[in-house]
Design a protein around this motif. Structure first.
Motif, short mmCIF file in Angstrom:
data_model
loop_
_atom_site.label_atom_id
_atom_site.label_comp_id
_atom_site.label_asym_id
_atom_site.label_seq_id
_atom_site.Cartn_x
_atom_site.Cartn_y
_atom_site.Cartn_z
N LEU A 1 0.83 -1.20 0.00
CA LEU A 1 0.00 0.00 0.00
C LEU A 1 0.87 1.26 0.00
N SER B 1 2.34 4.53 1.16
CA SER B 1 2.54 5.13 2.48
C SER B 1 3.67 6.15 2.41
N ASP C 1 -7.75 0.72 4.87
CA ASP C 1 -6.60 -0.18 5.01
C ASP C 1 -6.95 -1.37 5.90
N VAL D 1 -8.04 -0.01 -3.21
CA VAL D 1 -6.68 0.53 -3.11
C VAL D 1 -6.60 1.88 -3.82
N ARG E 1 -8.29 4.62 -1.61
CA ARG E 1 -7.51 5.08 -0.46
C ARG E 1 -6.26 5.83 -0.92
N GLN F 1 -1.09 1.03 9.54
CA GLN F 1 -0.54 0.24 8.44
C GLN F 1 0.50 -0.76 8.94
#
Length: 366
Positions: A10, A12, A223, A262, A265, A302
């Motif tokens: 993901l 970040s 998430d 995904v 976000r 996360q």
């Protein structure tokens, strides 16, 4: 859901951080849970293995030790309610009865001295939490903490209604309620308490900061849904998360729903980054600290989501990533077509980008 569904790394943009006393904090929360007998013995035995203290130490990596421990104890208590009452207990299918129990707990949070639920472990734990909130926070922060708890309770009753009916809500309704039933809003006053300050009302209630806080909640809960989908779909009984909602809303496969979640976000994360830069230019030192804490909160969730046995499920391993990426799959500046949150894209001033560019130029000149 097919077992081969693989969650990609993901996006970040925030670096990981953790308080140096995270091991002690985790041990302290284990002792607290045992002292107050939070949940059944079986549930409590699971919760104390989930590294909740480490999670809290990542949220406030430079915060006050006593507030991080308070936050850790509170998060475990929330799981005692969510797992014990809502997910695994009979009340999770009885929204009316659940509402009654949660209203009594709200009364305990409002007035710990109230003679109510005197022999209930969750109520006893809540009395202790409220006493500590009063010790480390202001009167206004304590009131907002209770308000956030009420929002969370209201949302889990909504979810219990769907659980009872076996129904799947629409995306807009789900998005709205997920801002609250993830209990993220209850944590927000503790971000201030953790550093010993209080935001000015005009700052906290400004549309741009409210949007930033809601974006953090959105990213954290999206998430969580993405990383916990494997666990939920392989557990007995009803489950509800964004992948199931997207499948139902748009007739998608599980892989397609994952890709869309995904992308959603990621687009919100990109907007959060832009808003954070704007607030760093115009905000007070306290507001800048608050926005930094929101970013830590996102990253903490996360890191916890890819490492805690709560989500990695060693007995039935999930295909979740072991790291993150610094490249979003969707960086479009256009709003998501979700009415409950589309207003977020309207709060950033038109000249915000130019202001950030000017700030960078000034820093080079100095």
């Amino acid at each position: 859901m097919p077992s081969e569904l693989i969650v990609p790394p993901l996006y970040s943009p925030t670096s990981p951080a953790i308080h140096p006393r995270h091991t002690d904090i985790d041990a302290g929360t284990t002792a607290w849970a045992e002292h107050f007998r939070i949940g059944s013995q079986e549930l409590r035995g699971r919760l104390v293995k989930h590294d909740i203290g480490t999670f809290s130490a990542r949220i406030l990596p430079e915060g006050r030790d006593e507030v991080i421990l308070l936050l850790s104890d509170f998060v475990l208590w929330l799981f005692g309610v969510d797992d014990g009452y809502c997910e695994e207990g009979e009340l999770g299918h009885r929204p009316g009865e659940l509402a009654g129990v949660l209203h009594r707990l709200i009364r305990v949070a409002q007035n710990p001295q109230t003679s109510m639920l005197d022999n209930d472990p969750l109520a006893a734990g809540l009395r202790d939490l409220r006493t500590r909130v009063d010790s480390y926070g202001t009167t206004d922060q304590a009131a907002r903490w209770v308000d956030g708890l009420r929002e969370y309770f209201f949302a889990v009753v909504w979810e219990a209604g769907h659980r009872r009916a076996g129904s799947v809500p629409g995306l807009n309704d789900y998005t709205l309620m997920r801002l609250y039933d993830g209990a993220t809003s209850v944590v927000l006053p503790m971000l201030e308490m953790g550093h010993g300050y209080e935001l000015q009302p005009y700052e906290r209630t400004s549309p741009v900061l409210r949007a930033a806080a809601e974006m953090a909640s959105f990213i954290i809960t999206w998430d969580n849904d993405i990383l916990s989908d494997h666990k939920e779909r392989h557990s007995p009984g009803y489950h509800l998360n964004v992948l199931r909602v997207l499948e139902n809303e748009h007739g998608l496969t599980a892989d397609e729903a994952l890709d869309l979640a995904v992308a959603q976000r990621d687009r919100v994360m990109c907007l959060f980054v832009r808003l954070s830069k704007h607030l760093a230019c115009v905000g007070s030192p306290q507001l800048r600290q608050y926005v930094t804490s929101l970013a830590h909160f996102i990253r903490a969730a996360q890191d916890w989501g890819i490492s805690s046995v709560r989500y990695t499920t060693p007995e039935n391993p999930a295909n979740i990533p072991t790291g993150f990426t610094d490249v979003p799959t969707d960086d479009s500046p256009e709003p998501l077509q979700i009415p409950a949150i589309s207003w977020w894209w309207e709060v950033l001033p038109a000249d915000a980008t130019r202001l950030e560019e000017r700030k960078q130029t000034w820093s080079h000149v100095r």
